[in-house]
Design a protein around this motif. Structure first.
Motif, PDB file in Angstrom:
ATOM      1  N   GLY A 109       0.789  -1.229   0.000  1.00  0.00           N
ATOM      2  CA  GLY A 109       0.000   0.000   0.000  1.00  0.00           C
ATOM      3  C   GLY A 109       0.826   1.288   0.000  1.00  0.00           C
ATOM      4  N   GLU A 110       0.109   2.398   0.180  1.00  0.00           N
ATOM      5  CA  GLU A 110       0.770   3.710   0.171  1.00  0.00           C
ATOM      6  C   GLU A 110       0.380   4.502   1.413  1.00  0.00           C
ATOM      7  OE1 GLU A 110      -0.618   6.656  -2.844  1.00  0.00           O
ATOM      8  OE2 GLU A 110      -2.359   5.340  -3.068  1.00  0.00           O
ATOM      9  N   THR A 111       1.176   5.523   1.714  1.00  0.00           N
ATOM     10  CA  THR A 111       0.933   6.367   2.881  1.00  0.00           C
ATOM     11  C   THR A 111       0.857   7.818   2.417  1.00  0.00           C
ATOM     12  OG1 THR A 111       2.094   4.839   4.315  1.00  0.00           O
ATOM     13  CG2 THR A 111       1.916   7.096   5.096  1.00  0.00           C
ATOM     14  N   TYR A 112      -0.179   8.501   2.893  1.00  0.00           N
ATOM     15  CA  TYR A 112      -0.366   9.907   2.500  1.00  0.00           C
ATOM     16  C   TYR A 112       0.272  10.837   3.522  1.00  0.00           C
ATOM     17  CZ  TYR A 112      -3.743   8.374  -0.965  1.00  0.00           C
ATOM     18  OH  TYR A 112      -4.328   7.787  -2.041  1.00  0.00           O
ATOM     19  N   GLU A 113       0.798  11.942   3.033  1.00  0.00           N
ATOM     20  CA  GLU A 113       1.340  12.941   3.958  1.00  0.00           C
ATOM     21  C   GLU A 113       0.244  13.958   4.234  1.00  0.00           C
ATOM     22  OE1 GLU A 113       4.982  14.252   2.062  1.00  0.00           O
ATOM     23  OE2 GLU A 113       5.645  12.159   2.000  1.00  0.00           O
ATOM     24  N   LEU A 114      -0.375  13.832   5.401  1.00  0.00           N
ATOM     25  CA  LEU A 114      -1.498  14.717   5.740  1.00  0.00           C
ATOM     26  C   LEU A 114      -1.010  16.129   6.040  1.00  0.00           C
ATOM     27  CD1 LEU A 114      -3.742  12.486   8.029  1.00  0.00           C
ATOM     28  CD2 LEU A 114      -4.165  13.216   5.707  1.00  0.00           C
ATOM     29  N   PRO A 115      -1.802  17.147   5.674  1.00  0.00           N
ATOM     30  CA  PRO A 115      -1.368  18.523   5.958  1.00  0.00           C
ATOM     31  C   PRO A 115      -1.357  18.791   7.458  1.00  0.00           C
ATOM     32  CG  PRO A 115      -3.624  18.493   5.151  1.00  0.00           C
ATOM     33  CD  PRO A 115      -3.117  17.092   5.054  1.00  0.00           C
ATOM     34  N   ASN A 116      -0.500  19.706   7.857  1.00  0.00           N
ATOM     35  CA  ASN A 116      -0.385  20.042   9.275  1.00  0.00           C
ATOM     36  C   ASN A 116      -1.384  21.150   9.616  1.00  0.00           C
ATOM     37  OD1 ASN A 116       0.520  20.167  11.832  1.00  0.00           O
ATOM     38  ND2 ASN A 116       2.378  21.347  11.355  1.00  0.00           N
ATOM     39  N   ILE A 117      -2.661  20.777   9.728  1.00  0.00           N
ATOM     40  CA  ILE A 117      -3.709  21.757  10.046  1.00  0.00           C
ATOM     41  C   ILE A 117      -4.553  21.218  11.194  1.00  0.00           C
ATOM     42  CG2 ILE A 117      -3.824  22.729   7.703  1.00  0.00           C
ATOM     43  CD1 ILE A 117      -6.361  21.025   7.282  1.00  0.00           C
ATOM     44  N   SER A 118      -5.313  22.109  11.826  1.00  0.00           N
ATOM     45  CA  SER A 118      -6.118  21.655  12.966  1.00  0.00           C
ATOM     46  C   SER A 118      -7.470  21.116  12.485  1.00  0.00           C
ATOM     47  CB  SER A 118      -6.340  22.823  13.935  1.00  0.00           C
ATOM     48  OG  SER A 118      -7.113  23.809  13.304  1.00  0.00           O
ATOM     49  N   GLY A 119      -8.043  20.231  13.278  1.00  0.00           N
ATOM     50  CA  GLY A 119      -9.411  19.771  13.005  1.00  0.00           C
ATOM     51  C   GLY A 119      -9.508  18.565  12.090  1.00  0.00           C
ATOM     52  N   ILE A 120      -8.362  17.905  11.800  1.00  0.00           N
ATOM     53  CA  ILE A 120      -8.442  16.709  10.944  1.00  0.00           C
ATOM     54  C   ILE A 120      -9.057  15.577  11.767  1.00  0.00           C
ATOM     55  CG2 ILE A 120      -7.130  14.963   9.681  1.00  0.00           C
ATOM     56  CD1 ILE A 120      -5.154  17.028   8.914  1.00  0.00           C
ATOM     57  N   PRO A 121     -10.183  15.032  11.312  1.00  0.00           N
ATOM     58  CA  PRO A 121     -10.841  13.986  12.096  1.00  0.00           C
ATOM     59  C   PRO A 121     -10.070  12.680  12.029  1.00  0.00           C
ATOM     60  CG  PRO A 121     -11.981  14.329  10.037  1.00  0.00           C
ATOM     61  CD  PRO A 121     -10.861  15.309  10.048  1.00  0.00           C
ATOM     62  N   GLU A 122     -10.391  11.790  12.963  1.00  0.00           N
ATOM     63  CA  GLU A 122      -9.698  10.499  13.000  1.00  0.00           C
ATOM     64  C   GLU A 122      -9.922   9.740  11.689  1.00  0.00           C
ATOM     65  OE1 GLU A 122      -9.876   6.479  15.565  1.00  0.00           O
ATOM     66  OE2 GLU A 122     -10.665   8.267  16.556  1.00  0.00           O
ATOM     67  N   LYS A 123     -11.205   9.694  11.257  1.00  0.00           N
ATOM     68  CA  LYS A 123     -11.510   9.078   9.962  1.00  0.00           C
ATOM     69  C   LYS A 123     -11.409  10.188   8.929  1.00  0.00           C
ATOM     70  CE  LYS A 123     -12.764   4.829  11.126  1.00  0.00           C
ATOM     71  NZ  LYS A 123     -12.290   3.601  10.497  1.00  0.00           N
ATOM     72  N   TRP A 124     -10.201  10.398   8.425  1.00  0.00           N
ATOM     73  CA  TRP A 124      -9.969  11.621   7.664  1.00  0.00           C
ATOM     74  C   TRP A 124     -10.564  11.596   6.266  1.00  0.00           C
ATOM     75  CZ3 TRP A 124      -6.623  11.019   3.478  1.00  0.00           C
ATOM     76  CH2 TRP A 124      -5.856   9.845   3.488  1.00  0.00           C
ATOM     77  N   GLY A 125     -10.997  10.480   5.795  1.00  0.00           N
ATOM     78  CA  GLY A 125     -11.625  10.464   4.480  1.00  0.00           C
ATOM     79  C   GLY A 125     -13.027  11.077   4.503  1.00  0.00           C
ATOM     80  N   ARG A 126     -13.545  11.345   5.717  1.00  0.00           N
ATOM     81  CA  ARG A 126     -14.938  11.808   5.805  1.00  0.00           C
ATOM     82  C   ARG A 126     -15.115  13.236   5.282  1.00  0.00           C
ATOM     83  NH1 ARG A 126     -16.577  11.813  11.588  1.00  0.00           N
ATOM     84  NH2 ARG A 126     -15.621  13.838  11.437  1.00  0.00           N
ATOM     85  N   ASP A 127     -14.474  14.219   5.936  1.00  0.00           N
ATOM     86  CA  ASP A 127     -14.642  15.577   5.405  1.00  0.00           C
ATOM     87  C   ASP A 127     -13.330  16.170   4.895  1.00  0.00           C
ATOM     88  OD1 ASP A 127     -15.566  16.623   8.740  1.00  0.00           O
ATOM     89  OD2 ASP A 127     -13.701  15.812   7.966  1.00  0.00           O
ATOM     90  N   LEU A 128     -12.246  15.423   5.030  1.00  0.00           N
ATOM     91  CA  LEU A 128     -11.001  15.768   4.345  1.00  0.00           C
ATOM     92  C   LEU A 128     -10.888  14.720   3.248  1.00  0.00           C
ATOM     93  CD1 LEU A 128      -8.481  17.663   4.628  1.00  0.00           C
ATOM     94  CD2 LEU A 128      -7.369  15.756   5.762  1.00  0.00           C
ATOM     95  N   LYS A 129     -11.352  15.049   2.079  1.00  0.00           N
ATOM     96  CA  LYS A 129     -11.510  14.031   1.043  1.00  0.00           C
ATOM     97  C   LYS A 129     -10.354  14.076   0.046  1.00  0.00           C
ATOM     98  CE  LYS A 129     -16.520  14.423   1.457  1.00  0.00           C
ATOM     99  NZ  LYS A 129     -16.706  13.214   2.261  1.00  0.00           N
ATOM    100  N   VAL A 130     -10.040  12.916  -0.525  1.00  0.00           N
ATOM    101  CA  VAL A 130      -8.886  12.864  -1.424  1.00  0.00           C
ATOM    102  C   VAL A 130      -9.263  12.640  -2.887  1.00  0.00           C
ATOM    103  CG1 VAL A 130      -7.220  12.081   0.290  1.00  0.00           C
ATOM    104  CG2 VAL A 130      -8.528  10.398  -0.993  1.00  0.00           C
ATOM    105  N   CYS A 131     -10.472  12.142  -3.140  1.00  0.00           N
ATOM    106  CA  CYS A 131     -10.818  11.849  -4.534  1.00  0.00           C
ATOM    107  C   CYS A 131     -12.334  11.797  -4.698  1.00  0.00           C
ATOM    108  CB  CYS A 131     -10.205  10.515  -4.949  1.00  0.00           C
ATOM    109  SG  CYS A 131     -10.606  10.076  -6.639  1.00  0.00           S
ATOM    110  N   PRO A 132     -12.869  12.590  -5.630  1.00  0.00           N
ATOM    111  CA  PRO A 132     -14.322  12.592  -5.803  1.00  0.00           C
ATOM    112  C   PRO A 132     -14.868  11.280  -6.356  1.00  0.00           C
ATOM    113  CG  PRO A 132     -13.267  13.912  -7.499  1.00  0.00           C
ATOM    114  CD  PRO A 132     -12.188  13.505  -6.549  1.00  0.00           C
TER     115      PRO A 132
END
Ligand SMILES: Cc1cc2nc3c(=O)[nH]c(=O)nc-3n(C[C@H](O)[C@H](O)[C@H](O)COP(=O)(O)OP(=O)(O)OC[C@H]3O[C@@H](n4cnc5c(N)ncnc54)[C@H](O)[C@@H]3O)c2cc1C
Length: 306
Positions: A109-132
């Motif tokens: 698999g692969e690992t994403y480098e998440l941005p260093n911002i506040s409010g990233i939820p634990e399940k980050w695919g929910r409202d921090l989305k990577v692909c429509p």
């Protein structure tokens, strides 16, 4: 030490699909898995035929249940090293032991480098989305904010505009003339600032907060992320690209005989269906390699008996 036919490193859908084929072909196979499949970062599987709307945990459990029916061994352990041996086999090292194998399938698999911002939820695919492709339908026609690494930003904004006409990029990046024209043609707005955090009311995303302190309301954020190969195992065994992804041909064969790479370990854009297909494709390729190895060994034995 016991020698088995194949070690599959990674028990996401790619590795499990390969193991399903190998088990059904009667090949002694062990799957090692660190339990960190990318799909577990979201609550619901989308766009994978037969599993759309299902929880990822449920989907992976079903796949594991199918694989163990055929005698495949599943181990919840991280492989720490793979050492090529002189006879063409490999010694696979993991915390509780080591095993030798004739072939290796890397499905790490692969690992994403998440941005260093506040409010990233634990399940980050929910409202921090990577692909429509995965979530665009669920938020279509909503207000979208796009941000992230500059080289993927214009593409992400243009791509999500197929799901909503209300798209705003928040970035200090200076787009080139061609990108600016394309963004402009599609009515994509640009706010020259950077995203500092995500704003929520309860579980609901309400907007982004910028570094200058502005609050931009939105229904979904799309983030253009950098990613790299999760595991350094490929880099130690075969040719890899600049981000550590194994270089493999269409069948999954790498530059090292007997080593294969599938799914996001070699193709960062692969979705679940692609990773599963790659596993199903590599199964017969590995089996054929084992057949040819067996014929060579029998030929040597026959000649040595003369
Ligand atoms: C936010 C988000 C949402 C997504 N939603 C969807 C969707 O709805 N539909 C869809 O089709 N695709 C979706 N995807 C893509 C999907 O997650 C991937 O296509 C899929 O997981 C790739 O499968 P894989 O088997 O290649 O890797 P993975 O599923 O990531 O599995 C790799 C496994 O290898 C293990 N591993 C790594 N190194 C080692 C080691 N050294 N030893 C043992 N195990 C190891 C890891 O722990 C992990 O379990 C999404 C991706 C993201 C980021």
């Amino acid at each position: 030490m016991k020698t088995i036919d194949s070690v599959v490193v990674g028990g996401g859908v790619g590795g499990l699909a390969a193991a399903l084929f190998l088990g059904r072909a009667g090949r002694s196979t062990s799957v090692f898995d660190g339990g960190q499949s990318t799909i577990l970062s979201v609550d619901i599987v989308r766009e994978y035929l037969g599993f759309d709307g299902v929880s990822p945990t449920e989907m992976l459990q079903k796949a594991r249940d199918e694989v163990i029916r055929y005698g495949v061994e599943l181990r919840e352990e991280l492989v720490t090293d793979i050492l090529p041996l002189k006879n063409g086999n490999f010694e696979v090292v993991y915390p509780s032991g080591r095993i030798t194998t004739r072939t290796v399938v890397l499905a790490t698999g692969e690992t994403y480098e998440l941005p260093n911002i506040s409010g990233i939820p634990e399940k980050w695919g929910r409202d921090l989305k990577v692909c429509p492709c995965f979530d665009g339908n669920e938020v279509k026609d909503g207000a979208f904010v796009v941000f992230g690494i500059p080289d993927k930003l214009a593409h992400m904004a243009l791509w999500v505009s197929m799901w909503s006409a209300n798209v705003t990029i928040v970035s200090r990046h200076n787009f080139n003339e061609e990108e600016s024209e394309r963004l402009n043609l599609l009515g994509i707005k640009i706010v020259k600032d950077d995203v500092a955090g995500l704003d929520h009311e309860g579980q609901q995303l309400t907007g982004v907060i910028t570094e200058k302190g502005a609050q931009i309301p939105c229904d979904a954020t799309w983030v253009a992320l950098a990613s790299r190969a999760t595991s350094p195992l490929a880099a130690a065994l075969c040719e890899v690209d600049a981000n550590g992804f194994a270089v493999a041909d269409a069948s999954g064969a790498t530059s090292y005989p007997g080593v294969y790479a599938i799914g996001n370990a070699t193709q960062p854009w692969d979705h679940l269906a692609h990773a599963a297909a790659a596993g199903t494709r590599v199964g017969p390729i590995v089996t054929n390699y084992l057949l040819e190895q067996k014929i060579s060994e029998l030929r040597i034995k026959k000649h040595s008996q003369r």
